[in-house]
Scaffold this motif. Structure first.
Motif, PDB file in Angstrom:
ATOM      1  N   GLY A  93       0.698  -1.136   0.165  1.00  0.00           N
ATOM      2  CA  GLY A  93       0.028  -0.200  -0.185  1.00  0.00           C
ATOM      3  C   GLY A  93       1.153   1.082   0.053  1.00  0.00           C
ATOM      4  N   ILE A  94       0.170   2.525  -0.135  1.00  0.00           N
ATOM      5  CA  ILE A  94       0.705   3.411  -0.209  1.00  0.00           C
ATOM      6  C   ILE A  94      -0.507   4.272   0.633  1.00  0.00           C
ATOM      7  CG2 ILE A  94       2.357   3.200  -2.566  1.00  0.00           C
ATOM      8  CD1 ILE A  94       0.486   4.764  -4.192  1.00  0.00           C
ATOM      9  N   MET A  95       0.882   5.787   0.199  1.00  0.00           N
ATOM     10  CA  MET A  95       0.138   6.696   1.930  1.00  0.00           C
ATOM     11  C   MET A  95       0.910   7.886   1.542  1.00  0.00           C
ATOM     12  SD  MET A  95      -0.872   6.600   5.578  1.00  0.00           S
ATOM     13  CE  MET A  95      -2.427   7.252   6.612  1.00  0.00           C
ATOM     14  N   ALA A  96      -0.308   8.692   1.286  1.00  0.00           N
ATOM     15  CA  ALA A  96      -0.293  10.702   0.990  1.00  0.00           C
ATOM     16  C   ALA A  96       1.230  10.835   0.258  1.00  0.00           C
ATOM     17  CB  ALA A  96       0.358  10.932   2.894  1.00  0.00           C
ATOM     18  N   VAL A  97       0.363  10.225  -0.757  1.00  0.00           N
ATOM     19  CA  VAL A  97       1.706  10.777  -2.044  1.00  0.00           C
ATOM     20  C   VAL A  97       1.094  11.992  -2.065  1.00  0.00           C
ATOM     21  CG1 VAL A  97       1.910   8.123  -1.895  1.00  0.00           C
ATOM     22  CG2 VAL A  97       0.682   8.888  -3.308  1.00  0.00           C
ATOM     23  N   PRO A  98       2.036  12.588  -3.697  1.00  0.00           N
ATOM     24  CA  PRO A  98       1.597  13.565  -4.900  1.00  0.00           C
ATOM     25  C   PRO A  98       0.756  12.376  -5.607  1.00  0.00           C
ATOM     26  CG  PRO A  98       3.617  14.074  -4.218  1.00  0.00           C
ATOM     27  CD  PRO A  98       3.575  11.987  -4.001  1.00  0.00           C
ATOM     28  N   PHE A  99      -0.530  13.787  -5.906  1.00  0.00           N
ATOM     29  CA  PHE A  99      -1.909  13.153  -6.743  1.00  0.00           C
ATOM     30  C   PHE A  99      -0.672  12.526  -7.809  1.00  0.00           C
ATOM     31  CE2 PHE A  99      -3.899  13.393 -10.396  1.00  0.00           C
ATOM     32  CZ  PHE A  99      -5.601  12.754  -9.913  1.00  0.00           C
ATOM     33  N   ALA A 100      -1.485  11.495  -8.082  1.00  0.00           N
ATOM     34  CA  ALA A 100      -0.851  10.514  -9.293  1.00  0.00           C
ATOM     35  C   ALA A 100      -2.411   9.333 -10.146  1.00  0.00           C
ATOM     36  CB  ALA A 100       0.591   9.748  -9.398  1.00  0.00           C
ATOM     37  N   VAL A 101      -2.050   9.428 -10.925  1.00  0.00           N
ATOM     38  CA  VAL A 101      -3.049   8.457 -11.433  1.00  0.00           C
ATOM     39  C   VAL A 101      -2.497   7.216 -12.394  1.00  0.00           C
ATOM     40  CG1 VAL A 101      -4.782  10.154 -12.587  1.00  0.00           C
ATOM     41  CG2 VAL A 101      -3.042   8.814 -14.349  1.00  0.00           C
ATOM     42  N   THR A 102      -2.967   6.077 -12.389  1.00  0.00           N
ATOM     43  CA  THR A 102      -2.294   4.882 -12.538  1.00  0.00           C
ATOM     44  C   THR A 102      -1.926   4.444 -14.172  1.00  0.00           C
ATOM     45  OG1 THR A 102      -4.205   3.265 -12.337  1.00  0.00           O
ATOM     46  CG2 THR A 102      -3.137   3.655 -10.876  1.00  0.00           C
ATOM     47  N   GLU A 103      -1.302   3.510 -14.329  1.00  0.00           N
ATOM     48  CA  GLU A 103      -1.419   3.047 -16.129  1.00  0.00           C
ATOM     49  C   GLU A 103      -3.141   3.286 -16.531  1.00  0.00           C
ATOM     50  OE1 GLU A 103      -0.082  -1.178 -17.674  1.00  0.00           O
ATOM     51  OE2 GLU A 103       1.536   0.058 -17.266  1.00  0.00           O
ATOM     52  N   ASP A 104      -3.288   2.568 -15.397  1.00  0.00           N
ATOM     53  CA  ASP A 104      -5.117   2.650 -16.077  1.00  0.00           C
ATOM     54  C   ASP A 104      -5.861   3.711 -16.118  1.00  0.00           C
ATOM     55  OD1 ASP A 104      -5.307  -0.331 -16.804  1.00  0.00           O
ATOM     56  OD2 ASP A 104      -4.175  -0.194 -14.956  1.00  0.00           O
ATOM     57  N   GLY A 105      -5.747   4.667 -15.291  1.00  0.00           N
ATOM     58  CA  GLY A 105      -5.775   6.049 -15.413  1.00  0.00           C
ATOM     59  C   GLY A 105      -6.842   5.637 -13.939  1.00  0.00           C
ATOM     60  N   PHE A 106      -7.215   4.998 -12.691  1.00  0.00           N
ATOM     61  CA  PHE A 106      -7.310   5.663 -11.520  1.00  0.00           C
ATOM     62  C   PHE A 106      -6.363   6.498 -10.720  1.00  0.00           C
ATOM     63  CE2 PHE A 106      -8.746   1.594 -12.976  1.00  0.00           C
ATOM     64  CZ  PHE A 106     -10.310   1.585 -13.265  1.00  0.00           C
ATOM     65  N   GLU A 107      -6.563   7.062  -9.709  1.00  0.00           N
ATOM     66  CA  GLU A 107      -5.954   7.899  -8.730  1.00  0.00           C
ATOM     67  C   GLU A 107      -5.603   6.490  -8.165  1.00  0.00           C
ATOM     68  OE1 GLU A 107      -5.132   9.338  -4.819  1.00  0.00           O
ATOM     69  OE2 GLU A 107      -6.093   7.980  -4.443  1.00  0.00           O
ATOM     70  N   SER A 108      -3.672   6.945  -7.802  1.00  0.00           N
ATOM     71  CA  SER A 108      -3.199   5.792  -7.668  1.00  0.00           C
ATOM     72  C   SER A 108      -2.961   5.326  -6.705  1.00  0.00           C
ATOM     73  CB  SER A 108      -1.228   6.748  -7.938  1.00  0.00           C
ATOM     74  OG  SER A 108      -1.252   8.131  -6.011  1.00  0.00           O
ATOM     75  N   GLN A 109      -3.319   6.120  -4.845  1.00  0.00           N
ATOM     76  CA  GLN A 109      -3.396   5.472  -3.936  1.00  0.00           C
ATOM     77  C   GLN A 109      -4.496   4.465  -4.042  1.00  0.00           C
ATOM     78  OE1 GLN A 109      -3.031   7.709  -0.206  1.00  0.00           O
ATOM     79  NE2 GLN A 109      -4.314   6.991   0.490  1.00  0.00           N
ATOM     80  N   ILE A 110      -6.017   5.032  -4.449  1.00  0.00           N
ATOM     81  CA  ILE A 110      -7.148   4.591  -5.189  1.00  0.00           C
ATOM     82  C   ILE A 110      -6.619   2.938  -5.638  1.00  0.00           C
ATOM     83  CG2 ILE A 110      -9.273   3.832  -5.600  1.00  0.00           C
ATOM     84  CD1 ILE A 110      -9.819   5.294  -3.004  1.00  0.00           C
ATOM     85  N   GLY A 111      -6.015   3.058  -6.509  1.00  0.00           N
ATOM     86  CA  GLY A 111      -5.693   1.759  -7.196  1.00  0.00           C
ATOM     87  C   GLY A 111      -4.247   0.818  -7.098  1.00  0.00           C
ATOM     88  N   THR A 112      -4.529   1.515  -5.857  1.00  0.00           N
ATOM     89  CA  THR A 112      -2.672   0.457  -5.372  1.00  0.00           C
ATOM     90  C   THR A 112      -3.372  -0.350  -4.253  1.00  0.00           C
ATOM     91  OG1 THR A 112      -0.872   2.264  -6.166  1.00  0.00           O
ATOM     92  CG2 THR A 112      -0.513   0.481  -3.955  1.00  0.00           C
ATOM     93  N   ASN A 113      -3.833   0.850  -3.394  1.00  0.00           N
ATOM     94  CA  ASN A 113      -4.510   0.425  -2.224  1.00  0.00           C
ATOM     95  C   ASN A 113      -5.518  -0.755  -2.211  1.00  0.00           C
ATOM     96  OD1 ASN A 113      -2.439   1.369  -1.467  1.00  0.00           O
ATOM     97  ND2 ASN A 113      -3.806   2.907   0.275  1.00  0.00           N
ATOM     98  N   HIS A 114      -6.658  -0.200  -3.089  1.00  0.00           N
ATOM     99  CA  HIS A 114      -8.339  -1.135  -3.328  1.00  0.00           C
ATOM    100  C   HIS A 114      -8.142  -1.841  -4.489  1.00  0.00           C
ATOM    101  CE1 HIS A 114      -9.097   0.703   0.378  1.00  0.00           C
ATOM    102  NE2 HIS A 114      -8.582   1.682  -0.115  1.00  0.00           N
ATOM    103  N   LEU A 115      -8.377  -1.179  -5.554  1.00  0.00           N
ATOM    104  CA  LEU A 115      -8.530  -1.700  -7.231  1.00  0.00           C
ATOM    105  C   LEU A 115      -7.643  -3.233  -7.649  1.00  0.00           C
ATOM    106  CD1 LEU A 115      -9.793   1.026  -8.899  1.00  0.00           C
ATOM    107  CD2 LEU A 115     -11.107  -0.297  -7.305  1.00  0.00           C
ATOM    108  N   GLY A 116      -6.362  -2.541  -6.978  1.00  0.00           N
ATOM    109  CA  GLY A 116      -5.016  -3.671  -7.585  1.00  0.00           C
ATOM    110  C   GLY A 116      -5.341  -5.032  -6.572  1.00  0.00           C
ATOM    111  N   HIS A 117      -5.865  -4.744  -5.394  1.00  0.00           N
ATOM    112  CA  HIS A 117      -5.680  -5.686  -4.672  1.00  0.00           C
ATOM    113  C   HIS A 117      -7.096  -6.520  -4.574  1.00  0.00           C
ATOM    114  CE1 HIS A 117      -2.532  -4.345  -1.568  1.00  0.00           C
ATOM    115  NE2 HIS A 117      -1.732  -5.678  -2.400  1.00  0.00           N
ATOM    116  N   PHE A 118      -8.512  -5.575  -5.147  1.00  0.00           N
ATOM    117  CA  PHE A 118      -9.321  -6.405  -5.204  1.00  0.00           C
ATOM    118  C   PHE A 118      -9.494  -6.996  -7.208  1.00  0.00           C
ATOM    119  CE2 PHE A 118     -13.057  -6.033  -7.432  1.00  0.00           C
ATOM    120  CZ  PHE A 118     -13.960  -6.548  -6.962  1.00  0.00           C
ATOM    121  N   ALA A 119      -8.846  -6.737  -8.051  1.00  0.00           N
ATOM    122  CA  ALA A 119      -8.761  -7.602  -9.002  1.00  0.00           C
ATOM    123  C   ALA A 119      -7.427  -8.826  -8.590  1.00  0.00           C
ATOM    124  CB  ALA A 119      -7.795  -6.706 -10.314  1.00  0.00           C
ATOM    125  N   LEU A 120      -7.042  -8.261  -7.904  1.00  0.00           N
ATOM    126  CA  LEU A 120      -5.573  -9.746  -7.074  1.00  0.00           C
ATOM    127  C   LEU A 120      -6.548 -10.657  -6.789  1.00  0.00           C
ATOM    128  CD1 LEU A 120      -2.734 -11.007  -7.790  1.00  0.00           C
ATOM    129  CD2 LEU A 120      -2.065  -9.364  -5.446  1.00  0.00           C
TER     130      LEU A 120
END
Length: 222
Positions: A93-120
């Motif tokens: 997981g990541i936390m309190a990072v500057p705004f960025a988006v994932t390769e698939d266009g999601f906000e990075s923290q949501i994408g990493t901590n939640h959507l990526g793990h949900f997909a996995l």
């Protein structure tokens, strides 16, 4: 609640565990301890160089594989390369990072901590084997063994109610206070979780600070 430490871990021999973000912090410690007790541990890391460095300090059967949770393609690649897994620990997981988006266009923290793990998790779910399954008799045997390990002897009405619940029946228990209904409730939670259903605990506000509630939390905290 009893104090639990890694020294209390049972043998994990013959079991495969995937730990995401296992190159540092809690993930590294978790992977190391599980490998110590015999698990084959896959360290799923975005930075495989750091993963290799962490693995070098571990004993047992450990393997590093690339996983970038900000890339669903990377998630799919890891899942496709796994034939069977007993335990999945979504630690990265990541936390309190500057705004960025994932390769698939999601906000990075949501994408990493939640959507990526949900997909996995969903991709690996058909391959996850470390779940109690079987008919009512098998489930009852598992629950009875757990109760025995806690030093609990089941009353006849608990036996009857638990067998009905584990068979999928609806049960109304009208026995007096102190007759062991909380253990039956624990069995109902066990039955729901085993079949992939959601389980709810309801009680008066004052009961939320009772030892029975905390005992239930302790039983299912993992």
């Amino acid at each position: 609640m009893s104090e639990w430490t890694a020294a209390d871990l049972p043998s994990f021999a013959g079991r495969t565990v995937i730990v995401t973000g296992a190159n540092s912090g809690l993930g590294e410690i978790t992977a190391s301890e599980l490998a110590r007790v015999g698990a084959k541990v896959i360290l799923a890391c975005r930075n495989t160089a750091k993963g290799d460095a962490a693995a070098a300090g571990m004993t047992g059967d450990v393997e590093v594989r690339p996983l970038d949770l900000q890339s669903l393609a990377s998630v799919r690649e890891l899942a496709a390369g796994v034939d069977k897994v007993d335990v999945l620990i979504n630690n990265a997981g990541i936390m309190a990072v500057p705004f960025a988006v994932t390769e698939d266009g999601f906000e990075s923290q949501i994408g990493t901590n939640h959507l990526g793990h949900f997909a996995l998790t969903n991709l690996l779910l058909p391959k996850l084997t470390d779940r109690v399954s079987g008919d009512a008799d098998t489930l009852y045997a598992h629950f009875a063994a757990w109760a025995e390990a806690q030093g609990i002897s089941l009353y006849p009405h608990q036996d009857e109610a638990l067998i009905e619940i584990l068979s999928g029946a609806n049960v109304v228990v009208t026995t007096p206070t102190g007759s062991g209904k909380s253990l039956i409730a624990t069995g109902a939670h066990f039955a729901a979780l085993n079949s992939g259903r959601r389980s709810y605990y309801t009680a008066p506000i004052k009961a939320l600070v009772s030892e029975k509630f905390f005992a239930l939390v302790d039983a299912f905290r993992s």
